[in-house]
Design an enzyme around this catalytic site. Structure first.
Site, short mmCIF file in Angstrom:
data_model
loop_
_atom_site.label_atom_id
_atom_site.label_comp_id
_atom_site.label_asym_id
_atom_site.label_seq_id
_atom_site.Cartn_x
_atom_site.Cartn_y
_atom_site.Cartn_z
N ASP A 283 0.88 -1.54 0.10
CA ASP A 283 -0.59 -0.24 0.18
C ASP A 283 1.61 1.08 0.16
OD1 ASP A 283 -2.55 1.81 0.15
OD2 ASP A 283 -3.13 0.73 1.95
C1 BGC Z 1 -5.27 2.74 0.17
C2 BGC Z 1 -5.73 1.85 -0.90
C3 BGC Z 1 -4.68 3.00 -2.96
C4 BGC Z 1 -3.45 3.23 -2.52
C5 BGC Z 1 -3.34 4.12 -3.32
C6 BGC Z 1 -4.17 3.53 -0.01
O1 BGC Z 1 -3.44 5.12 1.13
O2 BGC Z 1 -5.18 2.57 1.05
O3 BGC Z 1 -6.38 1.84 -0.57
O4 BGC Z 1 -5.03 2.23 -3.57
O5 BGC Z 1 -3.86 4.90 -1.44
O6 BGC Z 1 -4.10 5.04 -4.07
#
Ligand code: BGC
Length: 735
Positions: A283
């Site tokens: 993530d």
């Molecule tokens: C989130 C993810 C997301 C990623 C990219 C993160 O803050 O937890 O779910 O896909 O950002 O935007």
């Protein structure tokens, strides 16, 4: 040895042989033998890995942040579409770029990313789950996957499946409720739908990222048996059925190790036990090391140059490799996994590129999802459906119903065509903006009731709203609770004095219908005073018409809750979320309290009665179920039950089969089926029961074990509205 046809060439799925054959093919004139689509994705990936230089391999194992809000010293990656992530192409070998977009409710396109762009918003994840209809989930997945592809994306960061352990979790609207079987089977179909469009789907957040408070630091404590039977079972089912190309490890720690450097989760479970062939990406800000993460199973670092302390999968990883802390074979494995998922999804053969989007058809998919998943919670004296043709006056009140419907906030936010219907509401910056999709229920109700005087009150003035309700034949009150990624709700109450608004309107006119736009269950102190309640969560594209169709009976509600609706926080395993209001966040959260007994299983094991049980949902017609029969076929238990539509309208119902294993205090959903029936029609349903729900996970034996004995099997319309149980002798063994 498995051998597959490969044009003139035959390639065995053994690295050395494939490599040799690839070289041989190259010498024979086929410069890119991996481009033969008749060969397995694994074999093609091996052929390609063998041709790559070390720098090319390192290029593939990290993505760049492609948001325009990058720090000024970090230039926007050339060639990227503004979005969450980007891996540049390797032109020498014809490897396409990875263009990664959020997320599970459609192609995220907040103004932050691509001003002016729009996409079709699906309703919130719980709506799809509440449909209890895998076909609905597949169609939704295919719709958003298709839009992603036609906007140039070949990776969707979609497949949210964290179990709802707490209705206050700010991201429940991205997920699929509290039950591992329902969430697993529904999210699997959404993933299959996405991948059917040659777009890699990314199941997330692996794992146990079940609250947002302190998500970047919190250590989730939970025993192996408990996690395998709950959150991880949901992942296991969704991954084996849905076959997503990638998995996103989460921000939090699990039992002391960051999820993105957690050997148990990534190596032992995902890759060894589940034999997952795809890749794990971190993530955004979830990576914390080079050697440890790589050796624990992380394959790709996401946007590290912006979100991680440093880009671990560059110089630090090269150094670790040089020192022998990481093996070259592991680097090759990382690359192999990424390429394999690209081949498996058809990313090479079907390049994602800008193409026209049939927004009308896609909006219909969104609306039909809502129509299949909205849950009718209360319908006193059959107030609904409303005969709009005969109504002379309708009061529509609250929640900007004159402008649109609420959306959840954060990275998954989709901007619909027409933009934000109510701009400027706080917070306007992350995790905002608060957004209303421009599908106003007021307009749809006016269209539905052409002869009626349909008036709107915004609800800010409670007395004015009540006065409007008093002079109208019915009042439809919209209430909302905004929720967003990165924050949890401190409580279960509706904000902004909306409880007082509903109570006043209901007092003025008992023919009051409440429509809920929310992330997850909230307290409904006025429930007994209102005529009807319809739960639509964040209802997505064309929701105004969808809601009007449901209120009018043009569509008969058939959604059933994918979560328990607790009465108040005292019924939850954790009465509060420490740190939710700020201050020093706690170091850990104890999920051993509820353990595997998430949601209704927690309530049942404690003898607690929720306001509405898991699986609950009303209809405008009536159904009868039974008798239940249970038999073993091909080594699997099957339930069969006849469902009859005993009312005068067509409708759909869900047969839910629960199993109680000997000694357990709670039942578990082990199978389900949804069926549409005309008035008077009946159908016998065959429902296979998932073996892992008959089993326990035994950490000592490292596997699922069916204890054997007399199992109670029961079928019904919710986890509490059940028929006569059938006792079945189940032999001990492994599922
Ligand atoms: C989130 C993810 C997301 C990623 C990219 C993160 O803050 O937890 O779910 O896909 O950002 O935007």
């Amino acid at each position: 040895m498995k051998v597959k046809a490969m044009g003139a060439l035959r390639c065995a799925i053994v690295m050395g042989l494939c490599t040799w054959m690839g070289v041989a093919a190259a010498q024979q004139g086929n410069a890119r033998p991996w481009s033969d689509a008749t060969v397995s994705a694994d074999a093609r990936a091996r052929l390609l890995v063998a041709q790559m230089t070390q720098d090319e391999k390192f290029q593939l194992i990290r993505s760049y942040y492609a948001g325009p809000d990058r720090p000024s010293d970090k230039p926007f990656p050339k060639g990227a579409i503004a979005s969450a992530g980007y891996v540049p192409p390797i032109e020498r070998l014809g490897i396409p770029a990875l263009e990664e977009s959020d997320a599970g409710l459609g192609v995220a396109s907040s103004d932050r990313m691509r001003p002016g762009d729009s996409a079709t918003p699906l309703p919130a994840g719980p709506v799809t789950a509440a449909s209890w209809d895998p076909k609905v989930a597949y169609r939704g997945g295919a719709m958003i996957g298709g839009e992603a592809h036609n906007k140039g994306f070949n990776v969707l960061l979609a497949g949210g499946i964290n179990l709802m352990r707490d209705p206050r979790n700010g991201r429940n609207f991205e997920y699929a409720g509290e039950d591992p079987l329902l969430a697993g089977t529904i999210v699997a179909e959404a993933i299959r739908g996405i991948e059917s469009q040659h777009v890699i789907s990314t199941i997330k957040h692996f794992a146990l990222n079940d609250q947002e408070t302190a998500r970047n630091t919190i250590n989730v404590q939970i025993g192996e048996k408990a996690m395998r039977e709950s959150d991880l079972l949901a992942f296991e089912i969704a991954i084996e059925r849905g076959k997503p190309g990638s998995v996103m490890c989460s921000y939090n720690k699990v039992n002391g190790d960051w999820a993105c450097e957690n050997d148990y989760l990534m190596n032992q479970l995902l890759k060894r036990d589940w034999k997952y062939p795809g890749f794990v990406m971190s993530d955004w800000g979830g990576a914390h090391s080079a050697a440890k993460a790589v050796n624990a199973g992380l394959d790709q670092e996401s946007a590290g140059e912006v979100f991680d302390k440093e880009v671990y999968f560059d110089a630090p990883l090269r150094q670790a490799l040089a020192k022998g802390e990481v093996k070259q074979a592991r680097i090759d494995d990382m690359v192999q996994r990424i390429l394999r998922s690209m081949f498996a999804a058809g990313v090479f053969e079907h390049p994602a590129k800008k193409a026209p989007i049939d927004s009308k058809a896609n909006l219909a998919v969104a609306r039909e999802t809502l129509e299949a998943g909205a849950v009718l919670l209360r319908n006193d004296n059959n107030l609904l459906p409303l005969d709009f043709a005969k109504l002379e006056s309708v009061a529509v009140i609250g929640a900007h119903a004159d402008k649109g419907v609420l959306a959840g906030g954060g990275s998954s936010l989709v901007t619909a065509m027409g933009g934000n219907a109510v701009p400027g509401l706080a917070p306007t910056t992350w995790p905002g903006p608060v957004m209303y999709h421009p599908y106003p229920p007021l307009k749809a109700i006016r269209t539905m009731a052409p002869k009626a005087n349909v008036q709107y009150a915004n609800g800010n003035d409670v007395a004015a709203a009540a006065a409007l309700a008093a002079k109208s034949q019915v009042a439809v009150v919209f209430v909302q609770k905004w929720s967003a990624e990165s924050v949890d709700a401190p409580d279960l109450a509706l904000p902004d004095g909306q409880d007082a608004l509903v109570a006043a309107v209901a007092k003025a006119n008992p023919r009051t219908i409440v429509v809920l736009e929310n992330n997850a269950p909230v307290q409904l102190p006025w429930l007994d005073q209102v005529g009807a309640v319809l739960e639509v969560w964040y209802p997505g594209g064309d929701a105004g018409n969808g809601i009007a169709n449901l209120l009018s009976g043009k569509v008969n509600p058939s959604g059933h809750l994918p979560m328990s609706w607790v009465r108040d926080a005292s019924q939850l395993p954790r009465a509060e979320i420490p740190g939710v209001m700020g201050g020093t966040p706690p170091e850990s959260v104890d999920y051993n309290i509820d353990g595997a007994d998430v949601g209704y299983r927690w309530l049942q094991s404690r003898g607690l009665k929720p306001l509405f049980p898991f699986g609950y949902g009303l209809s405008y017609t009536t159904f009868e179920h039974g008798p239940l029969k249970v038999a073993t076929r091909d080594g699997q238990l099957h339930a069969s039950v006849t469902v009859r539509n005993t009312g005068s309208r067509a409708g759909a119902d869900v047969a839910q089969v629960y199993v109680q294993v000997p000694g357990a205090k709670a039942r578990r959903l082990a199978g389900y089926a949804k069926v549409s029936l005309k008035p008077g029609e009946q159908r016998e349903l065959d429902i296979p029961l998932e073996k892992r729900l008959l089993a326990d996970f035994d950490p000592a034996r490292h596997g699922w074990v069916i204890r054997g004995g007399d199992y109670s099997v029961v079928e019904g319309r919710s986890s509490e509205d059940l028929g006569t149980p059938v006792s079945v002798k189940v032999p001990a063994g492994a599922p």
